[in-house]
Design an enzyme around this catalytic site. Structure first.
Site, PDB file in Angstrom:
ATOM      1  N   HIS A   1      26.173-100.445 -15.484  1.00  0.00           N
ATOM      2  CA  HIS A   1      25.360 -99.949 -14.335  1.00  0.00           C
ATOM      3  C   HIS A   1      23.977-101.060 -14.675  1.00  0.00           C
ATOM      4  CE1 HIS A   1      22.439 -97.179 -12.306  1.00  0.00           C
ATOM      5  NE2 HIS A   1      23.421 -96.696 -11.539  1.00  0.00           N
TER       6      HIS A   1
ATOM      7  N   GLN B   1      29.045 -91.288 -16.309  1.00  0.00           N
ATOM      8  CA  GLN B   1      30.301 -91.044 -15.313  1.00  0.00           C
ATOM      9  C   GLN B   1      31.292 -90.415 -16.267  1.00  0.00           C
ATOM     10  OE1 GLN B   1      30.025 -90.932 -12.244  1.00  0.00           O
ATOM     11  NE2 GLN B   1      28.326 -92.625 -11.764  1.00  0.00           N
TER      12      GLN B   1
ATOM     13  N   CYS C   1      24.874-100.120  -7.690  1.00  0.00           N
ATOM     14  CA  CYS C   1      23.926-100.752  -8.890  1.00  0.00           C
ATOM     15  C   CYS C   1      24.861-101.414  -9.880  1.00  0.00           C
ATOM     16  CB  CYS C   1      23.288 -99.579  -9.555  1.00  0.00           C
ATOM     17  SG  CYS C   1      22.148 -98.744  -8.470  1.00  0.00           S
TER      18      CYS C   1
HETATM   19  N1  7TS Z   1      25.057 -95.386 -15.862  1.00  0.00           N
HETATM   20  C1  7TS Z   1      26.289 -95.093 -15.090  1.00  0.00           C
HETATM   21  C2  7TS Z   1      27.419 -95.388 -15.527  1.00  0.00           C
HETATM   22  C3  7TS Z   1      25.808 -94.700 -13.851  1.00  0.00           C
HETATM   23  O1  7TS Z   1      26.843 -94.556 -12.968  1.00  0.00           O
HETATM   24  C4  7TS Z   1      24.553 -94.250 -13.422  1.00  0.00           C
HETATM   25  C5  7TS Z   1      24.228 -93.663 -12.206  1.00  0.00           C
HETATM   26  C6  7TS Z   1      23.349 -94.558 -14.184  1.00  0.00           C
HETATM   27  C7  7TS Z   1      23.820 -94.898 -15.544  1.00  0.00           C
HETATM   28  C8  7TS Z   1      22.207 -94.151 -14.200  1.00  0.00           C
HETATM   29  O2  7TS Z   1      22.017 -92.675 -13.942  1.00  0.00           O
HETATM   30  P1  7TS Z   1      20.539 -92.024 -13.389  1.00  0.00           P
HETATM   31  O3  7TS Z   1      20.815 -90.809 -13.217  1.00  0.00           O
HETATM   32  O4  7TS Z   1      19.723 -92.248 -14.437  1.00  0.00           O
HETATM   33  O5  7TS Z   1      20.090 -92.895 -12.127  1.00  0.00           O
HETATM   34  N2  7TS Z   1      25.005 -94.004 -11.089  1.00  0.00           N
HETATM   35  C9  7TS Z   1      25.088 -93.885  -9.582  1.00  0.00           C
HETATM   36  C10 7TS Z   1      26.145 -94.279  -8.824  1.00  0.00           C
HETATM   37  O6  7TS Z   1      27.278 -94.566  -9.173  1.00  0.00           O
HETATM   38  N3  7TS Z   1      25.656 -93.871  -7.634  1.00  0.00           N
HETATM   39  O7  7TS Z   1      24.359 -93.459  -7.464  1.00  0.00           O
HETATM   40  C11 7TS Z   1      24.001 -93.238  -8.962  1.00  0.00           C
END
Ligand code: 7TS
Length: 432
Positions: free
Chosen positions: A148, A228, A389
């Site tokens: 990500h 995830q 992302c």
């Molecule tokens: N790492 C992974 C694997 C993610 O899927 C996400 C967010 C993040 C980090 C960041 O998480 P946050 O809560 O700090 O924003 N992924 C997604 C997605 O797949 N669709 O919206 C956010």
């Protein structure tokens, strides 16, 4: 949009009915679980809501919503400060949540659990504290091809500042990391490895235990991005032996704006604070500040108190259902969905790893994913479309975007059937 009226739509109701009436082997009582999530009863555009955007954020069970309401109704005060009744109560609830989360990922000490805003802030904390202290010019940091952006950009910024180099573990066409290539990348210049456990755009479950072990053979610390993962499978940070682990509360049925950084005590101890302010100090004079002990050293300012409390309730809720039961049910759902989508002509699933969590990315010939998402929305079906992302993943597969259905344990076979019907509707409209 290219509309076509002479397309034949297979009678999918007929096709899907026999499958829908088959019970899953796991005997998971999904209807009972759905009762816990008030939002799932909603209708959207006149249709029952089919929520398949769980990788973006998950819905909240009533116990979490009620815990937040209870906090503001009965306990609200600032934490770690007052000697008064409410402050004590709020502090107990907040610190109690830390213990619940420690148990949830099997960390050994509460002080190894740092409350942050989410996975993104957890990674930024490690980059800015550990990274800025220990990374030198010429050092190498390894990430993977399926990260990500939140596990790419902070490291890139650090590399730019320090004159260090980012190395990337490549993947195959199924979306599986090439472990032999990873072995090749590891050398005496490698100073950090940071890898995602489950890909948000491909669903791949990476062999993180092996990845960690291989780095440790060179004495290299490893961060695992579990954003995830924790909602889909049991995670034990001591068994994994990761040095850092991050996840976001809102993706595991908890509130937004709260997340966790787990770090091994001996590493957190030698790392400088990430932010300065109240709560992270023992004493301050204009000449010198003595920092607080763990975990307060990394928690400057008034924290997201109800977020922490809500997350504590969320992980207990998930534990009560059982991560093994959740994983087994979701695997059956994933199999059912994969088979159903694979039967659709012109649809290509992106991410076909052997080990997958319940994330299904796909593209449909002749249809932009955004159009697909918009049409599905009119059917009450929520999916995410775009690059998720993970632009380098899109580049790797030579596509601008995907449509993504990401499942949680409250999803049903009927949700998948609705998705399939929706996709046939998209095909009808586009004549694809
Ligand atoms: N790492 C992974 C694997 C993610 O899927 C996400 C967010 C993040 C980090 C960041 O998480 P946050 O809560 O700090 O924003 N992924 C997604 C997605 O797949 N669709 O919206 C956010």
């Amino acid at each position: 949009m290219k509309a076509s009226s002479n397309i034949t739509i297979p009678n999918i109701t007929e096709q899907l009915t026999p499958r829908s009436s088959t019970q899953f082997r796991t005997g998971f009582d999904v209807e009972k679980i759905r009762e816990d999530f008030p939002i799932l009863k909603q209708r959207v555009h006149g249709k029952p809501l089919v929520y398949l955007d769980n990788a973006a954020t998950t819905q909240k069970p009533r116990v979490v919503i009620e815990a937040i309401q209870k906090y503001y109704t009965e306990e609200n005060a600032n934490v770690h400060r007052g000697v008064h009744f409410l402050s004590e109560k709020a502090t107990q609830a907040y610190e109690g949540a830390r213990s619940r989360i420690r148990r949830f990922i099997n960390a050994s000490k509460d002080k190894e659990i740092i409350f942050v805003r989410g996975a993104t802030e957890g990674i930024n904390l490690v980059v800015n504290s550990y990274g800025r202290k220990y990374i030198q010019p010429g050092d190498e940091i390894i990430i993977s091809a399926m990260e990500h952006h939140s596990n790419i950009v902070p490291w890139q910024m650090l590399c730019e500042e320090k004159g260090a180099k980012l190395r990337i573990i490549p993947m195959n066409d199924a979306g599986e990391l090439l472990i032999d290539e990873y072995e090749e990348l590891l050398n005496e210049r490698t100073k950090f490895v940071s890898v995602v456990q489950v890909s948000n755009s491909l669903g791949t479950v990476n062999p993180v235990r092996q990845i960690i072990q291989m780095a440790h053979n060179y004495g290299i610390p490893v961060l695992i991005d579990g954003a995830q993962a924790v909602q889909h499978m049991p995670v034990d940070v001591r068994d994994l032996d990761c040095d850092f682990y991050v996840f976001s509360g809102h993706k595991i049925f908890g509130p937004t704006g709260i997340g966790i950084l787990y770090g091994k005590e001996r590493l957190l101890e030698v790392m400088p604070p990430y932010q300065g302010g109240g709560d992270m100090i023992l004493s301050v004079t204009f000449e010198k500040t003595i920092y607080n002990t763990l975990p307060a050293k990394f928690e400057a300012g008034t924290p997201h108190i109800e977020g922490g409390i809500g997350l504590g309730v969320a992980v207990d809720y998930v534990s009560k259902i059982g991560l093994d039961a959740i994983a087994a049910y979701e695997q059956e759902l994933l199999k059912y969905a994969t088979e159903a989508l694979s039967e659709i002509e012109g649809l290509r699933i992106i991410g076909t790893a052997k080990e997958k969590a319940s994330v299904l990315s796909f593209v449909l010939e002749g249809v932009h994913p955004h159009d697909m998402g918009t049409i599905l929305d009119t059917e009450g079906i929520a999916i995410r479309t775009g690059h998720h992302c993970t632009q380098p993943v899109m580049q790797r597969f030579g596509i601008p975007a995907t449509a993504r259905a990401s499942l949680a344990f409250y999803n049903t076979k009927e949700d998948i059937d609705a998705l399939v019907r929706g996709i046939y509707k998209v095909k009808e409209i586009f004549g694809s």
